[in-house]
Each structure stands twice: as C-alpha cells, then as structure tokens.
Scaffold this active site. Sequence first.
Site, short mmCIF file in Angstrom:
data_model
loop_
_atom_site.label_atom_id
_atom_site.label_comp_id
_atom_site.label_asym_id
_atom_site.label_seq_id
_atom_site.Cartn_x
_atom_site.Cartn_y
_atom_site.Cartn_z
N TYR A 62 20.79 71.71 147.65
CA TYR A 62 21.36 70.52 148.29
C TYR A 62 21.00 70.42 149.77
O TYR A 62 20.95 69.31 150.31
CB TYR A 62 22.88 70.46 148.07
CG TYR A 62 23.19 69.98 146.66
CD1 TYR A 62 22.91 68.67 146.29
CD2 TYR A 62 23.68 70.85 145.70
CE1 TYR A 62 23.14 68.23 145.00
CE2 TYR A 62 23.92 70.42 144.40
CZ TYR A 62 23.65 69.11 144.06
OH TYR A 62 23.86 68.67 142.78
N GLN A 95 26.00 56.22 141.83
CA GLN A 95 25.97 57.62 141.39
C GLN A 95 25.19 58.45 142.40
O GLN A 95 25.12 59.67 142.28
CB GLN A 95 25.28 57.73 140.03
CG GLN A 95 25.98 56.97 138.93
CD GLN A 95 25.06 56.83 137.71
OE1 GLN A 95 25.08 57.66 136.81
NE2 GLN A 95 24.26 55.79 137.69
N ASN A 96 24.58 57.78 143.36
CA ASN A 96 23.70 58.49 144.30
C ASN A 96 24.50 59.21 145.37
O ASN A 96 25.56 58.76 145.80
CB ASN A 96 22.73 57.50 144.97
CG ASN A 96 21.81 56.87 143.95
OD1 ASN A 96 21.73 57.35 142.82
ND2 ASN A 96 21.14 55.80 144.33
N VAL A 97 23.91 60.32 145.83
CA VAL A 97 24.56 61.11 146.86
C VAL A 97 23.91 60.89 148.22
O VAL A 97 24.32 61.47 149.21
CB VAL A 97 24.60 62.62 146.47
CG1 VAL A 97 25.51 62.82 145.26
CG2 VAL A 97 23.20 63.16 146.16
N ASP A 98 22.87 60.04 148.26
CA ASP A 98 22.29 59.66 149.56
C ASP A 98 23.13 58.54 150.17
O ASP A 98 23.99 57.96 149.50
CB ASP A 98 20.81 59.25 149.40
CG ASP A 98 20.64 57.96 148.58
OD1 ASP A 98 21.24 56.93 148.94
OD2 ASP A 98 19.92 58.00 147.56
N HIS A 113 29.63 60.42 142.60
CA HIS A 113 29.18 61.82 142.50
C HIS A 113 29.15 62.54 143.85
O HIS A 113 28.50 63.57 143.97
CB HIS A 113 27.81 61.88 141.81
CG HIS A 113 27.86 61.48 140.37
ND1 HIS A 113 26.78 61.08 139.64
CD2 HIS A 113 28.92 61.43 139.50
CE1 HIS A 113 27.14 60.80 138.39
NE2 HIS A 113 28.44 60.99 138.29
N GLY A 179 18.50 51.00 138.46
CA GLY A 179 17.88 52.31 138.64
C GLY A 179 18.67 53.47 138.08
O GLY A 179 18.68 54.54 138.68
N SER A 181 19.42 55.75 134.36
CA SER A 181 19.11 55.96 132.94
C SER A 181 20.37 55.78 132.09
O SER A 181 20.29 55.72 130.87
CB SER A 181 18.55 57.37 132.74
OG SER A 181 19.50 58.33 133.19
P1 OAD Z 1 17.97 59.22 136.35
O1 OAD Z 1 16.91 60.05 136.97
O2 OAD Z 1 18.62 59.73 135.12
O3 OAD Z 1 17.41 57.77 136.02
C1 OAD Z 1 16.67 57.05 136.96
C2 OAD Z 1 16.38 55.68 136.38
O4 OAD Z 1 15.75 54.90 137.38
C3 OAD Z 1 15.46 55.68 135.17
O5 OAD Z 1 15.99 54.78 134.20
C4 OAD Z 1 14.13 55.15 135.72
O6 OAD Z 1 13.40 54.40 134.77
C5 OAD Z 1 14.62 54.25 136.84
N1 OAD Z 1 13.67 54.04 137.94
C6 OAD Z 1 12.81 54.91 138.50
N2 OAD Z 1 12.13 54.34 139.51
C7 OAD Z 1 12.58 53.07 139.61
C8 OAD Z 1 12.27 51.96 140.45
N3 OAD Z 1 11.37 52.04 141.41
N4 OAD Z 1 12.93 50.79 140.24
C9 OAD Z 1 13.86 50.68 139.25
N5 OAD Z 1 14.19 51.68 138.42
C10 OAD Z 1 13.56 52.87 138.58
O7 OAD Z 1 19.05 58.94 137.51
P2 OAD Z 1 20.59 58.49 137.38
O8 OAD Z 1 20.78 57.58 136.23
O9 OAD Z 1 21.01 58.06 138.71
O10 OAD Z 1 24.44 63.39 138.79
O11 OAD Z 1 21.27 59.88 137.04
C11 OAD Z 1 22.66 59.93 136.94
C12 OAD Z 1 23.18 61.25 137.43
O12 OAD Z 1 22.43 62.33 136.82
C13 OAD Z 1 22.99 61.50 138.92
O13 OAD Z 1 23.99 60.90 139.71
C14 OAD Z 1 23.06 63.00 138.99
C15 OAD Z 1 22.18 63.34 137.81
O14 OAD Z 1 22.40 64.55 137.20
C16 OAD Z 1 24.91 64.51 139.34
O15 OAD Z 1 24.22 65.30 139.96
C17 OAD Z 1 26.37 64.72 139.09
#
Ligand code: OAD
Length: 241
Positions: A62, A95-98, A113, A179, A181
């Site tokens: 981190y 869900q972002n930590v930034d 998160h 953005g 999944s």
């Molecule tokens: P993911 O990495 O699971 O998903 C990222 C999503 O963004 C995917 O669906 C990509 O297709 C999409 N993506 C990538 N680049 C993009 C762009 N330029 N424009 C639009 N979409 C784009 O990330 P999260 O869903 O945020 O939790 O993950 C959820 C949680 O899993 C996070 O908060 C974190 C992680 O483990 C913790 O750490 C508790």
Amino acid sequence: MEMPKAPINPQKIVVFSGAGISAESGLKTFRDSNGLWENYPVEVVASINGWRNNPELVLDFYNQRRLDAANATPNKAHLAIAELEKKFDVVVITQNVDDLHERAGSSNVIHLHGNLTQARSSIDPGLIYDIGSAAIHIGQTCGLKSQLRPNIVFFGEIPYFLNEAKNHIIEAACVLAVGSSLVVEPAASLLKKARFHAAKTLVTLDVDKVPFGFKLQRGKATELVPYFCQRWLSAGKFTNT
Ligand code: OAD
C-alpha cells in the site's frame, strides 16, 4: 408491512466507480491482464489474514499504491463527473482508494473500500490519521500504541458506509457505474438498489454480467463519461444513454 420507498430525486445522480476510471490516469486495475492481482497474491497483500501473517508486506504494497496515486492526476472522466455539480445533486460512491475524484473537484465522495491518504489504528477503526502520500512503517503506532495500518478495507472485512451508499442509490434518478468488473461483494450488489425508473448506465471495457436494468456502454471512461455528462448538462435532466 413494507415501508414505502423514498421518492426519487429528479436532480440526483449517483456515480459508482471502480479501478477502470483511474486506469487512464496510469493506475493499474485489479483484474485486467497485468492487473494488480496478477502480480501480487490478493490473500497475501490485501486480506485480513495477510495482514496478520506479514504486515510488512502489506504496508509495502500500500505504500507503493499511495505513491502511485499521489503521482497520478485526475483524467477527463473524473473531471466530467465533478462538472455535473454545476447542475445536479451528485454523489460519488467509489470502490477506489485513490483520491482522484476529490482532486477533480467532486465534493461528495464515499469511499467504500477506504482511502490511501489515511492510516488507522489496528485495534480501533475509529482512530484515523491523515498521512497524505507518506509511507507507513512497522513500529509506527496509533494513540493506543498499536501498529498503524492503511485505512483500507481488507478482504474479510466489511466495507464502509454501505447503508449511506444504499440510501443515495435509492433516491437517484440516474446511476452511472464506471470502470468496475462488479465482482466484489457487497459493493457490486448496491447497484441492485437502483430504481426501476432511474436512468442506468454501465461504462466499462469488459464485464461478465450487466446488472438488471443497466445499459452497457462498452468503451473508455475518458471518452464515454464526458460525452454522457455533457449531454445531461445540456439537457438539464437525465436521459437514458
Ligand atoms: P477491477 O480490476 O476488478 O475491474 C476494472 C474494470 O474496469 C474492468 O471491468 C475493466 O474492463 C474496466 N476498465 C479498465 N480500463 C478501463 C477504461 N479505461 N475505461 C473504462 N473501463 C475500464 O476493479 P474494481 O471493479 O474496481 O477491493 O475492483 C473492485 C475491488 O476489487 C477493488 O475496490 C479492490 C479489488 O480487490 C479491495 O481491495 C477491497
């Protein structure tokens, strides 16, 4: 007897964001190819057991994320969402930590998160300290003399502000998910609370399952988000995408 639902606020939009919105600012997502979880075992660096077993590794992980975020700048998608405040009642649930939403100018951001710019006590979740981009090291303690940890929700812990987030979504006339999944629970299921009559859009490059009632707009956040935000600002109301 079922409670009547809160009325929909026609001026209210909830933006629900995930790592993909910050990808074009240079921050890695988690599950895309070459994403963070491909290079670091999630159970080692981001779970409550990982923290107990090897806190130094978790802090290192981190500390690097914190530096990366501090060196990144908000992109056109973050900025467009902040602009919506000119006409609408906007809540960002991320869900972002930034802190790129805040640095783009969004004034109402809920971090489900946690937040990289904060440290917290490892025995009292209420003891939180602003640390900006500074690293946390082994031996640095809170006021109760326990090791400081990142103010990040580890796997195995409950996300922050879930109820507050749910209440905002229930009232929203528009929900824009960007953005994510949508595989991490319980965050992803918040979208099920969006109202039948709300305009509901998911902007992402790739997703396994589109939540009920959402229209998938496949594409880059920096292209599609400004386009839709501009449309809504010009119309002064939310239309389906
Ligand atoms: P993911 O990495 O699971 O998903 C990222 C999503 O963004 C995917 O669906 C990509 O297709 C999409 N993506 C990538 N680049 C993009 C762009 N330029 N424009 C639009 N979409 C784009 O990330 P999260 O869903 O945020 O939790 O993950 C959820 C949680 O899993 C996070 O908060 C974190 C992680 O483990 C913790 O750490 C508790």
